[in-house]
Write an enzyme that holds these catalytic residues in place. Sequence first.
Site, short mmCIF file in Angstrom:
data_model
loop_
_atom_site.label_atom_id
_atom_site.label_comp_id
_atom_site.label_asym_id
_atom_site.label_seq_id
_atom_site.Cartn_x
_atom_site.Cartn_y
_atom_site.Cartn_z
N VAL A 126 0.63 -1.01 -0.48
CA VAL A 126 -0.16 -0.21 -0.36
C VAL A 126 0.68 1.21 -0.36
O VAL A 126 1.12 2.37 -0.95
CB VAL A 126 -1.40 -0.09 1.10
CG1 VAL A 126 -1.54 1.79 1.35
CG2 VAL A 126 -2.05 -1.22 1.31
N VAL A 171 -6.19 20.56 -3.09
CA VAL A 171 -6.23 20.51 -1.62
C VAL A 171 -5.44 21.93 -1.50
O VAL A 171 -5.42 22.93 -0.96
CB VAL A 171 -4.32 19.81 -0.82
CG1 VAL A 171 -4.35 20.64 0.20
CG2 VAL A 171 -5.15 18.32 -1.25
N ARG A 221 11.96 0.09 7.29
CA ARG A 221 12.97 -0.72 8.54
C ARG A 221 14.20 -1.53 7.98
O ARG A 221 15.33 -0.87 9.19
CB ARG A 221 12.51 -1.68 8.79
CG ARG A 221 12.31 -2.39 10.20
CD ARG A 221 11.22 -4.34 10.53
NE ARG A 221 10.24 -3.25 9.42
CZ ARG A 221 9.42 -4.68 9.48
NH1 ARG A 221 9.85 -6.28 10.26
NH2 ARG A 221 7.97 -4.75 9.40
N VAL A 237 -11.48 -0.36 7.39
CA VAL A 237 -12.59 -1.21 7.06
C VAL A 237 -12.90 -1.86 5.59
O VAL A 237 -12.49 -3.31 5.64
CB VAL A 237 -14.04 -0.41 6.73
CG1 VAL A 237 -14.73 -1.58 7.44
CG2 VAL A 237 -14.14 0.01 9.11
N GLY A 273 -3.61 -16.54 -4.17
CA GLY A 273 -3.07 -15.23 -3.52
C GLY A 273 -3.97 -14.33 -2.34
O GLY A 273 -3.74 -13.48 -2.02
N GLU A 284 -3.27 -16.18 3.07
CA GLU A 284 -1.87 -16.26 3.74
C GLU A 284 -1.02 -17.89 3.93
O GLU A 284 -2.05 -18.03 3.68
CB GLU A 284 -1.81 -15.31 4.98
CG GLU A 284 -2.59 -14.15 5.35
CD GLU A 284 -1.28 -13.14 4.46
OE1 GLU A 284 0.06 -13.07 4.26
OE2 GLU A 284 -1.84 -12.18 3.19
N LYS A 336 -13.17 -5.94 11.43
CA LYS A 336 -13.89 -4.71 10.99
C LYS A 336 -15.40 -5.03 11.51
O LYS A 336 -15.38 -3.56 11.81
CB LYS A 336 -13.69 -5.25 9.82
CG LYS A 336 -12.58 -5.81 9.23
CD LYS A 336 -12.72 -6.24 7.88
CE LYS A 336 -11.53 -5.78 7.04
NZ LYS A 336 -11.07 -7.28 5.81
N GLY A 385 -6.41 -5.46 -1.03
CA GLY A 385 -5.52 -4.58 -2.55
C GLY A 385 -4.55 -3.63 -2.43
O GLY A 385 -5.35 -2.76 -2.18
#
Lengths: 432, 432
Positions: B17, B36, B48, B133, B188, B191, B206, B307
């Site tokens: 994402v 904006v 990381r 959500v 996919g 998991e 949720k 997604g």
Amino acid sequence: MAEARPIRVALLGAGSVGSQVARLMHEHAEELAERVGSPLELAGVLVRDVNAKRDSDIPAELLTTEADALIHSSDIVVELMGGIETAKEYLLTALRTGADVVTANKALLSEAGNELFDVAERVGAQLYFEAAVAAAIPIVRPLQESFAGDRLQRVLGIVNGSTNFILDQMDRFGTSLESAMAEARELGFLEADPTLDIEGYDAAQKAALLASLAFHTLVTPEDVYREGITGVTSELIADAKSNGYVVKLLAIADRIEEDGQERVSARVHPALIPADHPLAAVHGGNNAVFVHAEFSGDLMFYGAGAGGVPTAAAVLGDLVTAARRRVLGGPGLVSTWDQRLDILNIAEIETKYLVRIEVTDAPGVLASIARILSDKGISVATLNQSASANPSRATIIIGTHRAQEASMRAAVTELTNSDSVFEVTSVTRVEA
Amino acid sequence: MAEARPIRVALLGAGSVGSQVARLMHEHAEELAERVGSPLELAGVLVRDVNAKRDSDIPAELLTTEADALIHSSDIVVELMGGIETAKEYLLTALRTGADVVTANKALLSEAGNELFDVAERVGAQLYFEAAVAAAIPIVRPLQESFAGDRLQRVLGIVNGSTNFILDQMDRFGTSLESAMAEARELGFLEADPTLDIEGYDAAQKAALLASLAFHTLVTPEDVYREGITGVTSELIADAKSNGYVVKLLAIADRIEEDGQERVSARVHPALIPADHPLAAVHGGNNAVFVHAEFSGDLMFYGAGAGGVPTAAAVLGDLVTAARRRVLGGPGLVSTWDQRLDILNIAEIETKYLVRIEVTDAPGVLASIARILSDKGISVATLNQSASANPSRATIIIGTHRAQEASMRAAVTELTNSDSVFEVTSVTRVEA
């Protein structure tokens, strides 16, 4: 909170929606005040005849026929009277005084939306119209706000509950168009003059609004290609079913990019959609708007598309937004559609088709039909030939790949003129 | 416009994402700046390991491991790293500096939402979570805004795409649970450890968020009654179909008013819904949230529930809202759920049931079953007896009217202990 200056609200019209808005404002006064940060005060309700509304739930002292005085003493003007000329005059007056405006009047917006937006922008007022497209279904606000980081490509809407009820009856219970219309009339889904619904005029106004909102461009009802449902036969419904489709009256808006040029297509007509498409599950008098966006993918918004109470709920939502902004400040909605993208002619659109042809049952007929289609660049995806009621004829149902409407129309003319063909019974666009 | 101070945006996380958000911010920079009123500037992307992301599309100089410095130099912090403890710490830091926060982290919100809202409220910052959500489906904002003049009574959601894909395969193609799971894994959708999806934990998080939003009260995942889909057999799917239902894993939230007392029920379990209900048309990995409101009636919001790109689109929508508010001022969203309404125990809920019983095929069996049900106050709506594979047995499928879960459980115990009953094969709740 108690000392906050009340927000004065004028209600223009006390019909089925207006009276519900007045009732909800009264019954939920405390909750609304809390959400807004100030009480909402009903400044007055404009009616044509004060005496005629004496018996309504609206307190008599709030009823007035003095539009100007009412508008000039209000912070927010809610227009629920319908019609175009007078409503427009009142809303222009309201905006010019700096009042914000809430309306459910799709005819007015599709006719004079830009003029109203211009004035609103000039004076820094806001124009809200969530209830104008599909009553309580929140579609206007998502189109204005939620796709801020996205690009809309297509809108498919079931936006007229009466015609959806009729087609749904025909599909689910094998009812004829005539009986389904009679039933719709009995249930109050149809007016005495059903033309606006049945011929797709109502849907075309909403298609114009949806296209304008989705693509930030002006699309008027006159730009919308329109066919009603009077040509939908039980035979077509049955053909659709046996080919895995249902028939829906769709409002379709497409953004088409070709050679760097952006154009818009907007149309309303009966269309076939796959039986497992979410729009196929929109039954009875319900509405739904299906949206395809570049990043968000497919989305659908579903609900009751009409009715006094659901429409009043949407109006009240707008009223709260408008009032909160008056109390707390902040950005308004972006509602201008000041572009003027070119509109595709119906002959230029591309879609799939399901075609039913009655042919003479003789050798070579299939070859001749296939040749006519292929000559026009139309590629056959499915073909089914079956016996006809008349033993010297056969019925052929052809599903095509995507083809241009102009080619399909040319093919139909040639098919109709062909010796092998008795009749091209129906040509229906397949969408989604 | 060009001189407007840019809004500095920190991105925490550069996974599927986060990298899409960075890409869209870059590709749509001009359009976003226009919406904006100021440019959005990517201040940095927290990762990381900087080296591990060297080959991504994100410019190397933006990658950083210094969370504190990045957060302190940003106006808006977008959290897409997942996990709870560290993410919470970063977001609390961000809010305390006065930054607004956008997150798609449902686990964090359902765990620590109230703490975050409290801090946000104290400092006047905002917390946006449209993507948490149902990814791109605009559901959080409508629940916060569109129902301002209405009262929500019920939320029914298909909020886990993996399990919907599996149940849809079983329903449409007669696949077994095992093969459908294998297919979901291959595509996919699942998991390596599918527990979070299959056992309903993801849906329960949720459900907690939806219930909290809908009813303005704190509902935690621990408050949510939860059953996964591992008990759904091909037999149940077939029974559902022959009784006009489909099986869906639903997240259900109800507001229940009894004797002036308001309580909330929140649960996740496989449920039967009528085949013509709009939720039944939610196929494959799609999500949908069905809402019943007092005035707006039934509404449904449908779309891709997961997604990278759809989720990024929702995050970007929030980002634009947050940035516009920083530029133009104005009211924030009302997001606290500081009430603490009582939660119903699952034994207290009332619903309809479809019950499958294997019985000995002997005289008096039907009477004995009917008596057990009626003793518990359970009223039979439909009953179908058919031959079983075993000639000395019969299969009875009973559809009940609304009954209390406690009564149903007591009836099942008694049925199971009855001499006439070989086995109570399944008991499934019927919703909608």
